[in-house]
Design a protein around this motif. Structure first.
Motif, mmCIF file in Angstrom:
data_model
loop_
_atom_site.group_PDB
_atom_site.id
_atom_site.type_symbol
_atom_site.label_atom_id
_atom_site.label_comp_id
_atom_site.label_asym_id
_atom_site.label_seq_id
_atom_site.Cartn_x
_atom_site.Cartn_y
_atom_site.Cartn_z
ATOM 1 N N THR A 61 10.057 0.694 -14.182
ATOM 2 C CA THR A 61 10.379 0.917 -12.775
ATOM 3 C C THR A 61 10.482 -0.431 -12.066
ATOM 4 O O THR A 61 10.088 -1.462 -12.600
ATOM 5 C CB THR A 61 9.291 1.755 -12.077
ATOM 6 O OG1 THR A 61 8.140 0.935 -11.860
ATOM 7 C CG2 THR A 61 8.902 2.970 -12.903
ATOM 8 N N GLU A 62 10.981 -0.403 -10.850
ATOM 9 C CA GLU A 62 11.082 -1.645 -10.072
ATOM 10 C C GLU A 62 9.888 -1.832 -9.139
ATOM 11 O O GLU A 62 9.840 -2.795 -8.382
ATOM 12 C CB GLU A 62 12.390 -1.653 -9.261
ATOM 13 C CG GLU A 62 13.625 -1.841 -10.128
ATOM 14 C CD GLU A 62 13.550 -3.087 -10.999
ATOM 15 O OE1 GLU A 62 13.260 -4.178 -10.470
ATOM 16 O OE2 GLU A 62 13.771 -2.967 -12.221
ATOM 17 N N THR A 63 8.943 -0.914 -9.188
ATOM 18 C CA THR A 63 7.781 -1.044 -8.308
ATOM 19 C C THR A 63 6.758 -1.999 -8.914
ATOM 20 O O THR A 63 6.564 -2.053 -10.120
ATOM 21 C CB THR A 63 7.129 0.330 -8.067
ATOM 22 O OG1 THR A 63 6.879 0.963 -9.322
ATOM 23 C CG2 THR A 63 8.050 1.222 -7.249
ATOM 24 N N TYR A 64 6.137 -2.728 -8.034
ATOM 25 C CA TYR A 64 5.205 -3.809 -8.379
ATOM 26 C C TYR A 64 5.792 -4.764 -9.412
ATOM 27 O O TYR A 64 5.225 -5.045 -10.476
ATOM 28 C CB TYR A 64 3.824 -3.299 -8.803
ATOM 29 C CG TYR A 64 2.772 -4.259 -8.271
ATOM 30 C CD1 TYR A 64 2.438 -4.240 -6.931
ATOM 31 C CD2 TYR A 64 2.209 -5.229 -9.074
ATOM 32 C CE1 TYR A 64 1.552 -5.152 -6.411
ATOM 33 C CE2 TYR A 64 1.322 -6.149 -8.563
ATOM 34 C CZ TYR A 64 0.993 -6.102 -7.238
ATOM 35 O OH TYR A 64 0.125 -7.020 -6.711
ATOM 36 N N ARG A 65 6.968 -5.269 -9.037
ATOM 37 C CA ARG A 65 7.727 -6.197 -9.875
ATOM 38 C C ARG A 65 6.973 -7.491 -10.193
ATOM 39 O O ARG A 65 7.142 -8.047 -11.281
ATOM 40 C CB ARG A 65 9.044 -6.504 -9.163
ATOM 41 C CG ARG A 65 10.060 -7.279 -9.956
ATOM 42 C CD ARG A 65 11.407 -7.201 -9.241
ATOM 43 N NE ARG A 65 12.408 -8.034 -9.877
ATOM 44 C CZ ARG A 65 12.636 -9.299 -9.531
ATOM 45 N NH1 ARG A 65 11.943 -9.859 -8.557
ATOM 46 N NH2 ARG A 65 13.575 -9.991 -10.165
ATOM 47 N N ILE B 142 1.489 2.270 -1.604
ATOM 48 C CA ILE B 142 2.851 1.753 -1.506
ATOM 49 C C ILE B 142 3.102 0.608 -2.488
ATOM 50 O O ILE B 142 4.249 0.246 -2.747
ATOM 51 C CB ILE B 142 3.187 1.287 -0.067
ATOM 52 C CG1 ILE B 142 2.247 0.165 0.376
ATOM 53 C CG2 ILE B 142 3.154 2.454 0.897
ATOM 54 C CD1 ILE B 142 2.634 -0.470 1.712
ATOM 55 N N TYR B 143 2.056 0.008 -3.008
ATOM 56 C CA TYR B 143 2.218 -1.116 -3.931
ATOM 57 C C TYR B 143 2.461 -0.634 -5.355
ATOM 58 O O TYR B 143 3.363 -1.127 -6.048
ATOM 59 C CB TYR B 143 1.010 -2.041 -3.869
ATOM 60 C CG TYR B 143 0.926 -2.778 -2.562
ATOM 61 C CD1 TYR B 143 1.760 -3.866 -2.295
ATOM 62 C CD2 TYR B 143 0.038 -2.386 -1.570
ATOM 63 C CE1 TYR B 143 1.711 -4.541 -1.088
ATOM 64 C CE2 TYR B 143 -0.024 -3.038 -0.355
ATOM 65 C CZ TYR B 143 0.815 -4.114 -0.116
ATOM 66 O OH TYR B 143 0.758 -4.767 1.084
ATOM 67 N N VAL B 144 1.647 0.293 -5.811
ATOM 68 C CA VAL B 144 1.854 0.951 -7.105
ATOM 69 C C VAL B 144 1.940 2.451 -6.810
ATOM 70 O O VAL B 144 0.922 3.135 -6.753
ATOM 71 C CB VAL B 144 0.715 0.648 -8.094
ATOM 72 C CG1 VAL B 144 0.993 1.343 -9.437
ATOM 73 C CG2 VAL B 144 0.574 -0.859 -8.310
ATOM 74 N N PRO B 145 3.118 2.973 -6.588
ATOM 75 C CA PRO B 145 3.257 4.378 -6.193
ATOM 76 C C PRO B 145 2.684 5.330 -7.244
ATOM 77 O O PRO B 145 2.618 4.990 -8.435
ATOM 78 C CB PRO B 145 4.770 4.556 -6.047
ATOM 79 C CG PRO B 145 5.290 3.177 -5.797
ATOM 80 C CD PRO B 145 4.415 2.268 -6.601
ATOM 81 N N GLU C 260 3.908 7.623 -8.705
ATOM 82 C CA GLU C 260 4.851 7.889 -9.798
ATOM 83 C C GLU C 260 4.332 7.323 -11.119
ATOM 84 O O GLU C 260 4.538 7.918 -12.186
ATOM 85 C CB GLU C 260 6.215 7.259 -9.481
ATOM 86 C CG GLU C 260 7.211 7.343 -10.628
ATOM 87 C CD GLU C 260 8.387 6.381 -10.477
ATOM 88 O OE1 GLU C 260 9.252 6.409 -11.357
ATOM 89 O OE2 GLU C 260 8.426 5.625 -9.490
ATOM 90 N N HIS C 261 3.654 6.173 -11.052
ATOM 91 C CA HIS C 261 3.133 5.555 -12.276
ATOM 92 C C HIS C 261 2.160 6.486 -12.983
ATOM 93 O O HIS C 261 2.228 6.656 -14.206
ATOM 94 C CB HIS C 261 2.461 4.222 -11.940
ATOM 95 C CG HIS C 261 3.427 3.111 -11.705
ATOM 96 N ND1 HIS C 261 3.724 2.154 -12.644
ATOM 97 C CD2 HIS C 261 4.183 2.803 -10.621
ATOM 98 C CE1 HIS C 261 4.612 1.300 -12.163
ATOM 99 N NE2 HIS C 261 4.909 1.677 -10.928
ATOM 100 N N HIS D 86 -3.675 1.152 -1.654
ATOM 101 C CA HIS D 86 -3.909 0.563 -2.964
ATOM 102 C C HIS D 86 -5.223 -0.220 -2.962
ATOM 103 O O HIS D 86 -5.704 -0.640 -1.917
ATOM 104 C CB HIS D 86 -2.747 -0.377 -3.303
ATOM 105 C CG HIS D 86 -2.753 -0.884 -4.707
ATOM 106 N ND1 HIS D 86 -2.569 -0.068 -5.791
ATOM 107 C CD2 HIS D 86 -2.923 -2.140 -5.202
ATOM 108 C CE1 HIS D 86 -2.618 -0.786 -6.903
ATOM 109 N NE2 HIS D 86 -2.823 -2.049 -6.563
#
Length: 214
Positions: A110-114, A155-158, A160-161, A186
């Protein structure tokens, strides 16, 4: 004699170690009668350096007499805990018997917490490198049990993970518990004073009683 030891892996995006996810967690576990220690894994290094270091720590704890090893990790520390429990190539002495993941980074696809992905894999990581470090892609029917918790407002690591990871555990028939709480940011750690989310420690303590052997 069978003895359990839990290794605590604080978060910090693979760039720092969050203090409130370190000794306070070990102290909480000690209060439950569980031997625990904090492991400050290498930072700002490429994969697999943190995993190699953690596996060495697991072997050290096992050599000291603990044959039931559990991990508890938060955010990036949760990602590392999952890698140690799931990644191929482990020796028998590296084995993890159970793990607790708090608002963990589970996917490098995913593109979250790149930022964590850039530290671990670099800017131009291949699709295979991203896949091989995504926990949901590493689950097999032989994977150890997991307790997973998150908040819907992270919001940092949604969340979804955690959903992706729990779906993979379910698809492979791996025993697990998943708790997603409605509120909270978070990096809550023990989540004291965080409303309903604070109950995660009670739920985890109950779950741990099934897996801790003394």
């Amino acid at each position: 004699m069978t003895r359990t030891h839990m290794i605590v892996l604080p978060g910090g995006g693979y760039a720092a170690h969050a203090q409130h996810e370190a000794e306070p967690i070990a102290d909480w576990l000690s209060g439950l009668g569980i031997q625990a220690s904090v492991f400050r894994y290498p930072l700002n290094v490429r994969h697999p350096a943190p995993l190699v270091a953690l596996r060495a720590e697991i072997r050290r704890r096992r050599a000291s007499g603990a044959d039931n090893i559990g991990l508890i990790g938060f955010s990036a520390g949760g990602h590392l805990a999952g890698l140690a429990a799931l990644a191929p190539g482990a020796e028998p002495a590296d084995a993890v018997q159970f793990a607790v993941l708090g608002y963990a980074i589970t996917s490098m696809e995913t593109e979250t917490y790149r930022p964590s992905r850039l530290i671990l894999l670099g800017e131009d990581a291949s699709s295979e490198a991203r896949r091989s470090t995504s926990l949901d892609k590493l689950v097999t029917p032989q994977s150890p049990p997991f307790f997973v918790w998150h908040t819907a407002e992270d919001i940092y690591v949604p969340p979804e993970h955690s959903y992706r990871f729990a779906a993979a555990l379910a698809a492979n028939g791996v025993p697990h518990a998943l708790h997603v709480f409605a509120h909270g940011p978070h990096s809550l750690g023990l989540a004291e004073g965080a409303g309903d989310t604070a109950v995660w420690t009670t739920l985890a303590a109950s779950w741990l009683r099934e897996h801790v052997r003394t």
